[in-house]
Design a protein around this motif. Structure first.
Motif, PDB file in Angstrom:
ATOM      1  N   ALA A 123       3.791  -1.190   4.545  1.00 52.71           N
ATOM      2  CA  ALA A 123       4.743  -1.275   5.644  1.00 52.71           C
ATOM      3  C   ALA A 123       4.509  -2.551   6.450  1.00 52.71           C
ATOM      4  N   TYR A 124       3.257  -2.922   6.644  1.00 54.10           N
ATOM      5  CA  TYR A 124       2.911  -4.170   7.335  1.00 54.10           C
ATOM      6  C   TYR A 124       3.467  -5.378   6.596  1.00 54.10           C
ATOM      7  N   LEU A 125       3.449  -5.329   5.269  1.00 57.51           N
ATOM      8  CA  LEU A 125       3.952  -6.444   4.480  1.00 57.51           C
ATOM      9  C   LEU A 125       5.464  -6.606   4.625  1.00 57.51           C
ATOM     10  N   ALA A 126       6.151  -5.517   5.003  1.00 58.90           N
ATOM     11  CA  ALA A 126       7.593  -5.543   5.278  1.00 58.90           C
ATOM     12  C   ALA A 126       8.405  -6.073   4.098  1.00 58.90           C
ATOM     13  N   ASP A 127       7.960  -5.747   2.895  1.00 56.55           N
ATOM     14  CA  ASP A 127       8.659  -6.206   1.692  1.00 56.55           C
ATOM     15  C   ASP A 127       9.042  -5.050   0.772  1.00 56.55           C
ATOM     16  N   SER A 129       7.004  -2.647  -0.182  1.00 51.94           N
ATOM     17  CA  SER A 129       5.943  -2.266  -1.117  1.00 51.94           C
ATOM     18  C   SER A 129       5.386  -0.874  -0.869  1.00 51.94           C
ATOM     19  N   GLU A 130       5.854  -0.182   0.191  1.00 54.19           N
ATOM     20  CA  GLU A 130       5.538   1.246   0.258  1.00 54.19           C
ATOM     21  C   GLU A 130       6.260   2.000  -0.847  1.00 54.19           C
ATOM     22  N   TYR A 131       7.238   1.332  -1.479  1.00 58.74           N
ATOM     23  CA  TYR A 131       7.942   1.918  -2.617  1.00 58.74           C
ATOM     24  C   TYR A 131       7.408   1.416  -3.960  1.00 58.74           C
ATOM     25  N   THR A 132       6.361   0.596  -3.925  1.00 59.16           N
ATOM     26  CA  THR A 132       5.763   0.104  -5.174  1.00 59.16           C
ATOM     27  C   THR A 132       4.248   0.269  -5.209  1.00 59.16           C
ATOM     28  N   GLY A 133       3.587   0.190  -4.050  1.00 55.31           N
ATOM     29  CA  GLY A 133       2.125   0.202  -4.019  1.00 55.31           C
ATOM     30  C   GLY A 133       1.530  -1.059  -4.603  1.00 55.31           C
ATOM     31  N   ALA A 134       2.329  -2.116  -4.710  1.00 52.61           N
ATOM     32  CA  ALA A 134       1.893  -3.348  -5.387  1.00 52.61           C
ATOM     33  C   ALA A 134       1.176  -4.277  -4.412  1.00 52.61           C
ATOM     34  N   TYR A 135       0.011  -3.843  -3.956  1.00 54.00           N
ATOM     35  CA  TYR A 135      -0.838  -4.686  -3.118  1.00 54.00           C
ATOM     36  C   TYR A 135      -2.275  -4.237  -3.334  1.00 54.00           C
ATOM     37  N   THR A 136      -3.204  -5.130  -3.031  1.00 55.21           N
ATOM     38  CA  THR A 136      -4.607  -4.848  -3.336  1.00 55.21           C
ATOM     39  C   THR A 136      -5.500  -5.261  -2.176  1.00 55.21           C
ATOM     40  N   LEU A 137      -6.284  -4.334  -1.693  1.00 56.38           N
ATOM     41  CA  LEU A 137      -7.350  -4.604  -0.736  1.00 56.38           C
ATOM     42  C   LEU A 137      -8.571  -3.811  -1.181  1.00 56.38           C
ATOM     43  N   THR A 138      -9.741  -4.206  -0.697  1.00 55.78           N
ATOM     44  CA  THR A 138     -10.937  -3.411  -0.952  1.00 55.78           C
ATOM     45  C   THR A 138     -10.933  -2.187  -0.045  1.00 55.78           C
ATOM     46  N   ASN A 139     -11.777  -1.224  -0.355  1.00 53.56           N
ATOM     47  CA  ASN A 139     -11.903  -0.043   0.485  1.00 53.56           C
ATOM     48  C   ASN A 139     -12.244  -0.449   1.918  1.00 53.56           C
ATOM     49  N   LYS A 140     -13.157  -1.380   2.064  1.00 55.92           N
ATOM     50  CA  LYS A 140     -13.563  -1.852   3.387  1.00 55.92           C
ATOM     51  C   LYS A 140     -12.409  -2.517   4.119  1.00 55.92           C
ATOM     52  N   SER A 254      17.665  10.750   3.132  1.00 55.88           N
ATOM     53  CA  SER A 254      19.003  11.337   3.141  1.00 55.88           C
ATOM     54  C   SER A 254      19.670  11.311   1.773  1.00 55.88           C
ATOM     55  N   GLY A 255      19.139  10.533   0.848  1.00 53.61           N
ATOM     56  CA  GLY A 255      19.775  10.367  -0.449  1.00 53.61           C
ATOM     57  C   GLY A 255      20.310   8.975  -0.672  1.00 53.61           C
ATOM     58  N   GLU A 256      20.266   8.135   0.378  1.00 52.38           N
ATOM     59  CA  GLU A 256      20.700   6.749   0.235  1.00 52.38           C
ATOM     60  C   GLU A 256      19.602   5.916  -0.422  1.00 52.38           C
ATOM     61  N   SER A 257      19.988   4.754  -0.941  1.00 52.71           N
ATOM     62  CA  SER A 257      19.048   3.860  -1.617  1.00 52.71           C
ATOM     63  C   SER A 257      18.758   2.662  -0.734  1.00 52.71           C
ATOM     64  N   TYR A 258      17.474   2.239  -0.721  1.00 50.10           N
ATOM     65  CA  TYR A 258      17.055   1.138   0.137  1.00 50.10           C
ATOM     66  C   TYR A 258      16.882  -0.142  -0.665  1.00 50.10           C
ATOM     67  N   ASP A 259      17.469  -1.229  -0.164  1.00 50.39           N
ATOM     68  CA  ASP A 259      17.300  -2.558  -0.755  1.00 50.39           C
ATOM     69  C   ASP A 259      16.286  -3.301   0.095  1.00 50.39           C
ATOM     70  N   ALA A 260      15.049  -3.458  -0.435  1.00 48.53           N
ATOM     71  CA  ALA A 260      13.971  -4.046   0.357  1.00 48.53           C
ATOM     72  C   ALA A 260      14.252  -5.499   0.713  1.00 48.53           C
ATOM     73  N   ALA A 261      14.922  -6.227  -0.173  1.00 49.77           N
ATOM     74  CA  ALA A 261      15.199  -7.636   0.089  1.00 49.77           C
ATOM     75  C   ALA A 261      16.221  -7.802   1.215  1.00 49.77           C
ATOM     76  N   ALA A 262      17.290  -7.021   1.137  1.00 43.65           N
ATOM     77  CA  ALA A 262      18.343  -7.115   2.145  1.00 43.65           C
ATOM     78  C   ALA A 262      18.061  -6.261   3.376  1.00 43.65           C
ATOM     79  N   LYS A 263      17.069  -5.342   3.244  1.00 45.52           N
ATOM     80  CA  LYS A 263      16.746  -4.399   4.316  1.00 45.52           C
ATOM     81  C   LYS A 263      17.978  -3.585   4.729  1.00 45.52           C
TER      82      LYS A 263
END
Length: 317
Positions: A123-127, A129-140, A254-263
């Motif tokens: 969500a912080y990345l605002a791209d 990616s909460e719909y992809t999980g495509a990010y990497t950080l260490t546990n720490k 609600s059933g609508e689809s989200y376009d992350a690029a166009a927000k």
């Protein structure tokens, strides 16, 4: 642990959660188009945030979820706020939810809860990616990112922590560890962002792994899914029901689809035609699977929460 959420679950056949915040803010004229989504509303339109909470309590919600899903310190600093100003945004979010809860209780005698929303790093990345999980950080690094907001929510007085829209395994493991470290006596729920088939997290982590980790976290009161379509949510619940002894939580879109690029959201397909009965219609199936807390996520409305609360009341009679 005789906490407020456990007591509420004992009192209600099904706990009614609230619905979308940003959707209602937009209807009130609040701009949510920036990277911080609705998280600047605590600075720019606090009365609007308060009114959204009021609307959901008036609709019959038992829980107000703080407007902090995207309200993390790094994002605020990136937007030009100072460290003190960033912290105050989270405090204000909690104060607004508490005020709405207190007004509701004074008017009705019905006591609601305030859940502190903790959204994923994506969500912080605002791209999107909460719909992809495509990010990497260490546990720490995950713990360091989430710790400031978690501590601020607790200091401000939330009743429960809502770890929501979580799309990947490593972040969940880090957050569950952070709970044990920083909030060992605070109840929480964990709600997942899953693939369209409902069978795994967005990053491919199996639901059975999440269920195993959840058993190691005694603070979790609910496990489930949010921010997905109705059918996917039901499928995920049916799988989780066989994997965990925890009560389940569900609050789909609600059933609508989200376009992350166009927000932007589109209404093609999905379940939008169900209108106010969107959630109420599926309530019996969710309760049959073990759901004890039900609400709405993106694009859902107070009218849909009202219909849901009415259905819960009728089922409890």
């Amino acid at each position: 642990m005789n906490d407020a959420l456990t007591r509420l679950l004992a009192q209600r056949s099904t706990v009614v959660l609230d619905g979308a915040m940003a959707t209602e803010l937009e209807k009130l004229g609040v701009d949510t188009s920036g990277p911080l989504w609705s998280a600047l509303a605590m600075r720019d339109a606090p009365e609007a945030v308060l009114n959204v909470h009021r609307a959901y309590f008036a609709a019959g919600a038992d829980v107000a979820t703080t407007n902090t899903y995207q309200a993390n310190q790094e994002a605020y600093r990136r937007a030009g706020l100072s460290e003190d100003e960033s912290a105050e945004m989270v405090r204000i979010a909690v104060r607004l939810a508490i005020r709405a809860r207190e007004e509701y209780e004074a008017a009705t005698g019905r006591h609601g809860l305030v859940a502190g929303s903790i959204g994923p790093y994506g969500a912080y990345l605002a791209d999107g990616s909460e719909y992809t999980g495509a990010y990497t950080l260490t546990n720490k690094e995950f713990r360091a990112f989430h710790r400031p907001r978690l501590r601020l929510l607790l200091e401000a007085g939330v009743d429960v922590l809502a770890l929501e829209t979580m799309p990947q395994g490593p972040e969940i493991r880090a957050l569950l560890g952070l709970l044990a470290e920083d909030a060992p006596d605070v109840p929480a729920w964990l709600s997942l962002s899953v693939r369209d088939d409902g069978g795994a997290l967005r990053d491919g982590t199996g639901l059975e792994d999440v269920a195993d980790w959840s058993r190691e976290c005694p603070q979790l009161r609910l496990l489930g899914v949010n921010c997905t379509g109705m059918e996917t949510a039901t499928t995920a619940l049916s799988l989780l029901a066989d994997l965990t002894g925890l009560p389940l939580v569900v609050y789909p879109n609600s059933g609508e689809s989200y376009d992350a690029a166009a927000k932007t959201w589109s209404t093609s397909g999905g379940n939008t035609g169900l209108g106010d009965n969107l959630l109420a219609r599926t309530l019996p199936a969710w309760e049959e699977l073990g759901a004890r807390a039900v609400g709405g996520c993106c694009r859902t409305t107070p009218a849909q929460i009202r219909a849901l609360a009415d259905a819960v009341g009728q089922a409890a009679v």
